[in-house]
Write an enzyme that holds these catalytic residues in place. Sequence first.
Site, PDB file in Angstrom:
ATOM      1  N   PHE A   1     -28.663  31.694  12.286  1.00 35.78           N
ATOM      2  CA  PHE A   1     -29.190  31.639  13.662  1.00 35.78           C
ATOM      3  C   PHE A   1     -28.097  31.505  14.727  1.00 35.78           C
ATOM      4  O   PHE A   1     -26.936  31.377  14.410  1.00 35.78           O
ATOM      5  CB  PHE A   1     -30.354  30.645  13.820  1.00 35.78           C
ATOM      6  CG  PHE A   1     -30.133  29.193  13.520  1.00 35.78           C
ATOM      7  CD1 PHE A   1     -28.880  28.638  13.419  1.00 35.78           C
ATOM      8  CD2 PHE A   1     -31.244  28.348  13.365  1.00 35.78           C
ATOM      9  CE1 PHE A   1     -28.726  27.285  13.175  1.00 35.78           C
ATOM     10  CE2 PHE A   1     -31.096  26.986  13.121  1.00 35.78           C
ATOM     11  CZ  PHE A   1     -29.832  26.469  13.032  1.00 35.78           C
ATOM     12  N   GLU A   2     -28.491  31.598  15.967  1.00 38.19           N
ATOM     13  CA  GLU A   2     -27.581  31.672  17.131  1.00 38.19           C
ATOM     14  C   GLU A   2     -26.657  32.893  17.030  1.00 38.19           C
ATOM     15  O   GLU A   2     -25.501  32.823  17.400  1.00 38.19           O
ATOM     16  CB  GLU A   2     -26.725  30.399  17.285  1.00 38.19           C
ATOM     17  CG  GLU A   2     -27.496  29.125  17.383  1.00 38.19           C
ATOM     18  CD  GLU A   2     -28.178  28.887  18.731  1.00 38.19           C
ATOM     19  OE1 GLU A   2     -28.941  27.939  18.815  1.00 38.19           O
ATOM     20  OE2 GLU A   2     -27.966  29.679  19.681  1.00 38.19           O
TER      21      GLU A   2
END
Lengths: 581, 248
Positions: free
Chosen positions: A399-400
């Site tokens: 994620f990110e």
Amino acid sequence: MIADKKLSSKGGGWLLERPEQIFTPEDFDDTTRMIQETVRQFVEKEYRPVAEALEHGELEHNIPLLRKAGELGLLGVEVGEEYGGLDLPKTVSTVIAEALAGTGGFSVTYGVQTSIGLLPLVYWGTKEQKDKYLAKLVSGELIAAYCLTEPQSGSDAMGAKTRAELSADGKYYILNGTKMWISNAGFAHLFTVFAKTPEGLTAFLIERDTPGLRLGGEEKKMGIKASSTRQVFLEDVKVPVENVLGELGKGHKIAFNVLNVGRYKLGAGAIGGAKGALALSAKYAQERVAFGKPIAQFGLIQQKLAEMATRIFAGESAVYRTMGMIDQALSSLDKANAAEAVLAGIEEYAVEASIIKVLGSEVLDYVVDEGVQIHGGYGYSAEYEIERAYRDSRINRIFEGTNEINRLLIPGMLLRRAMKGELPLFDAAMKLQKELLEPSFEEPEDKEMAQLEGLKKLALAVLGLAALKYGKQIEEEQEVLAVAADILIDVFAAESALLRARRLGGGVYAEMAALYLYQALDRAQAAALSILPRLAEGDDMRLMASAARRLTKHDPTDLVALRRRIAQKVLEAGGYPQPKA
Amino acid sequence: MKFVAVIRQVPDGESRLKIEGGKVDLGGVTMILDQMDEWAVEEVIRLQEKHGGESVVVALGPERFEEAIRTALAMGIDRAIHLVAEGYLDPITQAEALAKVIRAEAPTLVFTGGQQADWDSQALGPALAEALAWPVVSWTTQIELEGETHAKAKHDLDEGAEVVRVALPAVFTSQQGLNEPRYPTLPGIMKAKRKELKKVPVSASSKVEILEQTIQEKSRLNKMIDGKDPVAAAHELVRLLHEEAKVI
């Protein structure tokens, strides 16, 4: 804004100019240290008692925990005082992210609330929107979620299929679509939802009880089980036009800027998690007896402990160096048009944010993996904390922005800045070309600094060659870009570790910096040689290959002895030997 | 009303202490506000919250004590007086120096830790009361003011407890169970930076000099019980704990 700054303090400028000094955790002021201690107490007194229940699916414990965090002021670190926040330096927000790392899924709940949850409102909200929601998000009365990803679009956020159409009377937007992997969804009151309007991607603030907004069930995740993750279904959801966040069609600005912030915090959180995992592993290694002695006395265990600590040291040094750069840039801002300026300041260090994201998440994955290994069979049992750390770690590379996306961004952003004339990369590459043809064989006085310079030159050479050969088509050469990214990440980490170790006066820190640099040189050489035949041919290629070898040259060192000495310090400290201020 | 907490900064109990040249080396050690003093600080803040007035923290020790003082201020104490003295001072000498400042403050009462974690001493509270010629209630687990002249307090004895009424001003020392101390909020930490912290240099000579320090070390017995027969192993464990370790 940043034009008059020294090259070394500009985003990416370190590639061309070494700073004399960098910001380190030893520079934290008393306030930062006290906040760190408050978070430690929060974890012990509030999180620890409900940790087991949270892990086993009682996700409702997140709500009082967030409220308590709100009472303590932990939700308003990046919010202005008029909305109950404290408007503290960005370093403080990373220190908190690091200190919360041990809380696994709750750190995600917290991170969503304080980063992607409320920052869009802080930076793009109208006065009315802020008055309505912000103070309540800071107190924890309201919980936020952020809905960008969809079943068919993750990294390619612009490919979102959710649509928003203006109603006939012009008072509402009608939203339809599905959002996926939405953290905090289970208990959020306010959803920031991205949808396509004729103008482009647009962000909307949607309250939980708006008709047509429906939640999926909890996802069955590998790790961060204490966090809520659900799908969000939007069926003819009527959103008043005053709930459009930011400008119509400018949603991508919100999405990408907020990601920059999320990335450096993720890096810091990962380093915090890695320290925790190393402490567990060092303790276990000292207690577990095999063949009549604690396994901590065996070379192969010590080798792991030394590697874990070394990578944490480099990662931590890189994280806080970046935070120092960002806070330095933000401290000189005119508060009048703060939001725009803050975003520009953070954007300036987007390269570093991506570096930290990749570096931190991969240090953590390495550390938890070796942590399980040190624990042997017990590490595979849910009875032992390292098992959860191992599972919780894995999402960080996804994620990110996946580490792949971030690897492409690092050289990509540097090249874009060079083309815009913001960073004199091409001048440096031209100069370098001449230098590579007429190498100097003088012995440098400061070998380590010279080796760092060599690494930087190698990164420049690879970037320069690739840009020359592929021009705008370079985006298609992902493997080449990733090699450049790997060298850049290693340079930034090794230089951060080395500069910090020298300020600390050597000792185990100098040894960890030396070990990291040694391996960075090896990795860079292998990586560069693996792609040079694609970038050049014949004599040119052979010339570049010998330059790559020369730029990464180093004398063989007794790494066994080096690692054993580092391991000794890890065992004495019972984990990561955190430098004293 | 005015409530005073006397605090000290001590090594964190979880830190590993080292001896260098016959002296404890605090180099790599985390220093914290003494936990028993933390109860004293919390109680003083609660008394102020209930009865109004002012709360003051007083500490005697080296410059580094400032960190612990800031913690107390961040928890909610109004202002601080730091008697700055480097090096070791015995409790009696400390009490004399503290008494001068505290008498001038003329508080309603003084609270301090029941025991000082760094010297493993319980002397400071009683010695301070002696120097002030005020009554002392040690190991306090409960306190209630009766106007400005008296307090009712419950305190621990070796075997049991006792409820007393004591004339104020008086010195109280803390005991586990007195309260659950709060920890600083971020706004509290920010406010603490602007609170008054008066530094007063102290020159006193200790009546006791520390010549040498050692750390008590006990190695593990590393006794292993064969676990092939779990029932027999459990019996053997119970026998060892009962007969040899004498803990059950």
